[in-house]
Each structure stands twice: as structure tokens, then as C-alpha cells.
Design a protein around this motif. Structure first.
Motif, PDB file in Angstrom:
ATOM      1  N   THR A   4       0.836  -1.195   0.000  1.00  0.00           N
ATOM      2  CA  THR A   4       0.000   0.000   0.000  1.00  0.00           C
ATOM      3  C   THR A   4       0.874   1.250   0.000  1.00  0.00           C
ATOM      4  OG1 THR A   4      -0.098  -0.084   2.411  1.00  0.00           O
ATOM      5  CG2 THR A   4      -1.890  -1.146   1.208  1.00  0.00           C
ATOM      6  N   ASN A   5       0.344   2.308  -0.590  1.00  0.00           N
ATOM      7  CA  ASN A   5       1.012   3.612  -0.611  1.00  0.00           C
ATOM      8  C   ASN A   5       2.414   3.563  -1.220  1.00  0.00           C
ATOM      9  OD1 ASN A   5      -1.195   4.785   0.766  1.00  0.00           O
ATOM     10  ND2 ASN A   5      -0.393   4.019   2.708  1.00  0.00           N
ATOM     11  N   VAL A   6       2.563   2.850  -2.319  1.00  0.00           N
ATOM     12  CA  VAL A   6       3.869   2.805  -2.968  1.00  0.00           C
ATOM     13  C   VAL A   6       4.052   4.047  -3.826  1.00  0.00           C
ATOM     14  CG1 VAL A   6       3.928   0.290  -2.999  1.00  0.00           C
ATOM     15  CG2 VAL A   6       3.015   1.522  -4.962  1.00  0.00           C
ATOM     16  N   SER A   7       5.286   4.326  -4.153  1.00  0.00           N
ATOM     17  CA  SER A   7       5.585   5.511  -4.946  1.00  0.00           C
ATOM     18  C   SER A   7       5.258   5.257  -6.418  1.00  0.00           C
ATOM     19  CB  SER A   7       7.071   5.860  -4.813  1.00  0.00           C
ATOM     20  OG  SER A   7       7.856   4.869  -5.469  1.00  0.00           O
ATOM     21  N   ALA A   8       5.500   6.261  -7.227  1.00  0.00           N
ATOM     22  CA  ALA A   8       5.212   6.150  -8.657  1.00  0.00           C
ATOM     23  C   ALA A   8       6.412   5.645  -9.447  1.00  0.00           C
ATOM     24  CB  ALA A   8       4.771   7.508  -9.201  1.00  0.00           C
ATOM     25  N   SER A   9       7.454   5.170  -8.774  1.00  0.00           N
ATOM     26  CA  SER A   9       8.631   4.688  -9.491  1.00  0.00           C
ATOM     27  C   SER A   9       8.297   3.436 -10.298  1.00  0.00           C
ATOM     28  CB  SER A   9       9.753   4.358  -8.498  1.00  0.00           C
ATOM     29  OG  SER A   9       9.415   3.222  -7.724  1.00  0.00           O
ATOM     30  N   ALA A  10       9.083   3.200 -11.336  1.00  0.00           N
ATOM     31  CA  ALA A  10       8.834   2.029 -12.186  1.00  0.00           C
ATOM     32  C   ALA A  10       8.965   0.735 -11.400  1.00  0.00           C
ATOM     33  CB  ALA A  10       9.814   2.041 -13.363  1.00  0.00           C
ATOM     34  N   GLU A  11       9.950   0.669 -10.505  1.00  0.00           N
ATOM     35  CA  GLU A  11      10.160  -0.541  -9.711  1.00  0.00           C
ATOM     36  C   GLU A  11       8.972  -0.804  -8.798  1.00  0.00           C
ATOM     37  OE1 GLU A  11      12.986  -1.450  -6.025  1.00  0.00           O
ATOM     38  OE2 GLU A  11      14.123  -1.261  -7.887  1.00  0.00           O
ATOM     39  N   ALA A  12       8.486   0.246  -8.126  1.00  0.00           N
ATOM     40  CA  ALA A  12       7.337   0.088  -7.237  1.00  0.00           C
ATOM     41  C   ALA A  12       6.088  -0.283  -8.018  1.00  0.00           C
ATOM     42  CB  ALA A  12       7.113   1.372  -6.445  1.00  0.00           C
ATOM     43  N   GLN A  13       5.940   0.285  -9.215  1.00  0.00           N
ATOM     44  CA  GLN A  13       4.773  -0.047 -10.025  1.00  0.00           C
ATOM     45  C   GLN A  13       4.794  -1.504 -10.449  1.00  0.00           C
ATOM     46  OE1 GLN A  13       2.157   2.015 -10.452  1.00  0.00           O
ATOM     47  NE2 GLN A  13       1.201   0.130 -11.231  1.00  0.00           N
ATOM     48  N   GLN A  14       5.980  -2.049 -10.694  1.00  0.00           N
ATOM     49  CA  GLN A  14       6.098  -3.482 -10.993  1.00  0.00           C
ATOM     50  C   GLN A  14       5.563  -4.320  -9.843  1.00  0.00           C
ATOM     51  OE1 GLN A  14      10.362  -3.956 -12.050  1.00  0.00           O
ATOM     52  NE2 GLN A  14       9.591  -5.072 -13.812  1.00  0.00           N
ATOM     53  N   VAL A  15       5.914  -3.918  -8.626  1.00  0.00           N
ATOM     54  CA  VAL A  15       5.429  -4.636  -7.442  1.00  0.00           C
ATOM     55  C   VAL A  15       3.915  -4.546  -7.360  1.00  0.00           C
ATOM     56  CG1 VAL A  15       5.395  -4.594  -4.913  1.00  0.00           C
ATOM     57  CG2 VAL A  15       7.563  -4.412  -6.135  1.00  0.00           C
ATOM     58  N   ASN A  16       3.371  -3.347  -7.537  1.00  0.00           N
ATOM     59  CA  ASN A  16       1.921  -3.163  -7.489  1.00  0.00           C
ATOM     60  C   ASN A  16       1.221  -4.027  -8.527  1.00  0.00           C
ATOM     61  OD1 ASN A  16       0.630  -1.722  -5.519  1.00  0.00           O
ATOM     62  ND2 ASN A  16       0.930   0.273  -6.477  1.00  0.00           N
ATOM     63  N   ASP A  17       1.746  -4.024  -9.750  1.00  0.00           N
ATOM     64  CA  ASP A  17       1.130  -4.800 -10.820  1.00  0.00           C
ATOM     65  C   ASP A  17       1.161  -6.296 -10.515  1.00  0.00           C
ATOM     66  OD1 ASP A  17       0.673  -2.452 -12.181  1.00  0.00           O
ATOM     67  OD2 ASP A  17       2.358  -2.682 -13.560  1.00  0.00           O
ATOM     68  N   ALA A  18       2.286  -6.765  -9.973  1.00  0.00           N
ATOM     69  CA  ALA A  18       2.412  -8.184  -9.658  1.00  0.00           C
ATOM     70  C   ALA A  18       1.453  -8.593  -8.551  1.00  0.00           C
ATOM     71  CB  ALA A  18       3.849  -8.507  -9.255  1.00  0.00           C
ATOM     72  N   LEU A  19       1.317  -7.771  -7.521  1.00  0.00           N
ATOM     73  CA  LEU A  19       0.409  -8.090  -6.429  1.00  0.00           C
ATOM     74  C   LEU A  19      -1.042  -7.996  -6.876  1.00  0.00           C
ATOM     75  CD1 LEU A  19       2.118  -6.394  -3.367  1.00  0.00           C
ATOM     76  CD2 LEU A  19       2.132  -8.798  -4.034  1.00  0.00           C
ATOM     77  N   ARG A  20      -1.334  -7.047  -7.733  1.00  0.00           N
ATOM     78  CA  ARG A  20      -2.693  -6.943  -8.268  1.00  0.00           C
ATOM     79  C   ARG A  20      -3.048  -8.219  -9.034  1.00  0.00           C
ATOM     80  NH1 ARG A  20      -1.994  -2.709 -11.028  1.00  0.00           N
ATOM     81  NH2 ARG A  20      -2.491  -1.260  -9.346  1.00  0.00           N
ATOM     82  N   ALA A  21      -2.099  -8.736  -9.782  1.00  0.00           N
ATOM     83  CA  ALA A  21      -2.336  -9.975 -10.525  1.00  0.00           C
ATOM     84  C   ALA A  21      -2.598 -11.139  -9.579  1.00  0.00           C
ATOM     85  CB  ALA A  21      -1.138 -10.284 -11.428  1.00  0.00           C
TER      86      ALA A  21
END
Length: 217
Positions: A123-140
Motif C-alpha cells: 500500500t502507498n507505494v511511490s510512482a517509481s517504475a520498480e514500485a509499479q512493478q510490485v503493485n502490478d504483480a500483487l494486483r495480478a
């Protein structure tokens, strides 16, 4: 759950002989659960894992890849058996009741982080590309949970255990949402009795078993 993520596994470049990957992942898991993905620092992770930064990067690549491997470890240790029992139990009602009973045990276990890491830690991750990868993976992974509910409920219709008109999309989404809500409550300290009542309510969403007509009817 299947272990499909958008972050490819890192190939180790070599680690010290004393490096125990599973133990290190368990320690990293504890840091990520307590701190969340973004606030956890490399220094904190290295201290907990008892390795130095070069060893961490050689073994895991970067923090995002370490986090996702810790998530995979968490899923395997605490959740795989529950999902597998749900899918192998013949009765859809017993399968769902058993899964939510397993979920309550996992979410309130002293051996596991309270609350699901997949739901809470990014939750509350930054907009960095690396953090977005994490968000996308967890969303999946979260979507995969809904898909597994959907697939098991669909089999319930095919086996004549649920009415043919059951709204599978809504029911699978509702069960998945209730599981997520139970995770948040567990993180806030909800007791097993509280979560058991929610699990009972979740089971009330399932249509009643179809009655089979007797030959005299």
C-alpha cells in the motif's frame, strides 16, 4: 496460487556458503510485513537477513525482486495448502467453508504475519517504475484469488451443487472482497471468533444446495 508475476526471477550470481535462502526470505518477509514494501530499507532488510548489501543484490537483484520472492515464499508456506484443499474437496459448500476456516487460522496464527501480505504490504507505494512493478504483480495475484473462487464455484454449478442461475462473477468477487476485509481486520487485531463470524457470513452468500427429487415426488 500459481506463481506468475510481472517481475522475472533473479538468477543468483553467487552467495556466501553460510547463506540460507529460505531463512533469509522468512526474515525479509517479517520486515516487509511490518514496514510495507516502500518504507523497508535495504539496510533494514540486510540486518534482518544477516547478509550484506552485495550478497542481497547478488542473490535477489533488487528490493522489488526480493519482495516478490518473499511473497512467493509466504504464499507457498501459508496459503498453497488452503487453496489446494478448496479445489480438491468434492462439495463446493464444504470446499468454501473449509477454505475460510483455513483462512481464519492463517490470518490469526502466531507463526504467520497477521493479515495477508499480498493485500497489505504494497500500500502507498511511490510512482517509481520498480514500485509499479510490485503493485502490478500483487494486483495480478489478488485477481488470481478471485479467479480461483470463480473456477471452484463454476464446478459447483457443473456438478449440480449450485443453481444454474448463480451469478458467479458477483459471488466470486464478494468472497474475494470478504477475504481481503478479513485480512485487514486481522492486521488490526481482530480475534479468531470475530473472523469466524465473518466467515460464516461469507458462507451465507452461497446458494443452498440443490435438492434432488425422490422417486415418490
Amino acid at each position: 496460487m500459481a506463481r506468475q508475476t510481472t517481475i522475472p526471477p533473479h538468477r543468483s550470481k553467487g552467495t556466501p556458503r553460510t547463506f540460507e535462502r529460505r531463512a533469509a526470505l522468512a526474515r525479509a518477509l517479517d520486515v516487509f510485513w511490518r514496514r510495507g514494501y516502500e518504507p523497508a530499507t535495504i539496510a533494514e532488510l540486510c540486518a534482518a537477513m544477516q547478509i550484506n548489501p552485495p550478497s542481497l543484490y547478488a542473490a535477489f537483484g533488487n528490493k522489488a525482486q526480493l519482495f516478490m520472492e518473499a511473497v512467493q515464499h509466504y504464499q507457498h508456506v501459508y496459503w498453497d495448502a488452503a487453496w489446494e484443499r478448496m479445489e480438491s474437496t468434492a462439495s463446493v459448500h464444504e470446499a468454501m467453508a473449509g477454505f475460510f476456516d483455513d483462512a481464519v487460522q492463517v490470518l490469526t496464527s502466531r507463526a504467520a504475519p497477521r493479515g495477508c501480505l499480498v493485500i497489505l504490504a504494497a500500500t502507498n507505494v511511490s510512482a517509481s517504475a520498480e514500485a509499479q512493478q510490485v503493485n502490478d504483480a500483487l494486483r495480478a495475484l489478488r485477481r488470481e484469488g478471485r479467479a480461483r473462487f470463480f473456477g471452484r464455484l463454476k464446478r459447483g454449478i457443473e456438478n449440480g451443487q449450485l443453481p444454474s442461475g448463480t451469478d458467479l462473477e458477483a459471488l466470486a468477487s464478494s468472497l474475494n472482497a470478504m477475504l481481503a476485509g478479513m485480512s485487514l481486520l486481522a492486521r488490526d487485531g481482530a480475534s479468531r471468533a470475530e473472523l469466524d463470524r465473518i466467515a460464516t457470513t461469507a458462507m451465507a452468500l452461497l446458494p443452498a444446495k440443490r435438492r434432488t427429487r425422490s422417486r415418490t415426488e
